[in-house]
Design a protein around this motif. Sequence first.
Motif, short mmCIF file in Angstrom:
data_model
loop_
_atom_site.label_atom_id
_atom_site.label_comp_id
_atom_site.label_asym_id
_atom_site.label_seq_id
_atom_site.Cartn_x
_atom_site.Cartn_y
_atom_site.Cartn_z
N GLU A 12 28.45 14.58 -2.45
CA GLU A 12 28.19 13.98 -3.76
C GLU A 12 26.81 13.35 -3.82
O GLU A 12 26.08 13.54 -4.80
CB GLU A 12 29.26 12.93 -4.07
CG GLU A 12 30.62 13.49 -4.42
CD GLU A 12 31.55 12.43 -4.94
OE1 GLU A 12 32.39 12.76 -5.81
OE2 GLU A 12 31.45 11.27 -4.49
N ALA A 16 23.55 14.64 -6.09
CA ALA A 16 22.88 13.71 -7.01
C ALA A 16 21.40 13.59 -6.70
O ALA A 16 20.55 13.60 -7.61
CB ALA A 16 23.56 12.34 -6.95
N ALA A 203 22.15 15.20 -19.28
CA ALA A 203 23.36 14.50 -18.86
C ALA A 203 23.54 14.53 -17.35
O ALA A 203 24.01 13.55 -16.75
CB ALA A 203 24.57 15.12 -19.55
N ASP A 204 23.19 15.65 -16.71
CA ASP A 204 23.40 15.71 -15.25
C ASP A 204 22.48 14.75 -14.52
O ASP A 204 22.85 14.21 -13.46
CB ASP A 204 23.23 17.14 -14.74
CG ASP A 204 21.83 17.69 -14.92
OD1 ASP A 204 21.12 17.24 -15.85
OD2 ASP A 204 21.44 18.59 -14.15
N ASP A 207 24.11 11.32 -14.93
CA ASP A 207 25.28 11.24 -14.05
C ASP A 207 24.85 11.03 -12.60
O ASP A 207 25.48 10.25 -11.86
CB ASP A 207 26.11 12.51 -14.17
CG ASP A 207 26.82 12.65 -15.50
OD1 ASP A 207 26.92 11.63 -16.23
OD2 ASP A 207 27.27 13.76 -15.81
N ALA A 210 23.74 7.45 -12.14
CA ALA A 210 24.88 6.53 -12.15
C ALA A 210 25.60 6.56 -10.80
O ALA A 210 25.99 5.50 -10.27
CB ALA A 210 25.83 6.90 -13.28
N LEU A 211 25.77 7.74 -10.23
CA LEU A 211 26.45 7.83 -8.94
C LEU A 211 25.66 7.12 -7.85
O LEU A 211 26.23 6.36 -7.05
CB LEU A 211 26.66 9.30 -8.56
CG LEU A 211 27.45 9.53 -7.27
CD1 LEU A 211 28.37 10.73 -7.39
CD2 LEU A 211 26.50 9.73 -6.06
#
Length: 222
Positions: A12, A16, A203-204, A207, A210-211
């Motif tokens: 993850e 990111a 958006a990616d 995201d 944010a992660l």
Amino acid sequence: MSGNGSALDDPEIAHAVETLWNYHRLDNGLGTRTDVGIGLGSHDLSVAIVTAELYHRGLFPLIVFTGANAPTTVERFPRGEAVHYREQAIELGVPADAILVEDQATNTGENITRTRDLLTATGHDVNAVTLVSRPYQQRRARATCRKLWPEVDVVTAGASTELREYVASIGDERRVISMLVGDTQRIDVYAHRGFAAPEPMPADVLDAMALLLDRGYTDRLI
């Protein structure tokens, strides 16, 4: 992931970080001729190396290295970022008289405005510039230049390296990830404050940021 492992071993986090890395890299100045190459000061000596390479390829006839010091660079470049960059470029065969040094700037906005003023003061007519920066500073550098020096066409360049190779070259994974997060935040914040031109933020990218914030990479937030 063990306490001694790489954060990039976490799928993850790796996804990111790659998302932000790819967002910030533009590399549209690697084959474009301009009037001057501007090496933006940072902790990353590859800026000077890439600037010298592009000079030797004939992509610009003049170099400006710009940068004083920041807390993250003063130990590595005690005489100032731009001064050390100049020395590196000369070691790589760039003639000293092809390099100007701006050694007062302490942020990207000042890199742009002080370089612009130096070029004007030294009688250089500039219509197009190549900004050379850390690979992941390119989008923010371009946005800053478009806002503060709108009269020139701007392209960007950075070291042609993959993320993991770059992290290894810097030797500080957390710094690189935190600076990626910080540069992403600055794209939005600086545009709202009038320091830089707006840039789209898919958006990616939001995201991914944010992660990484949730995972604690907050060291370089403003």
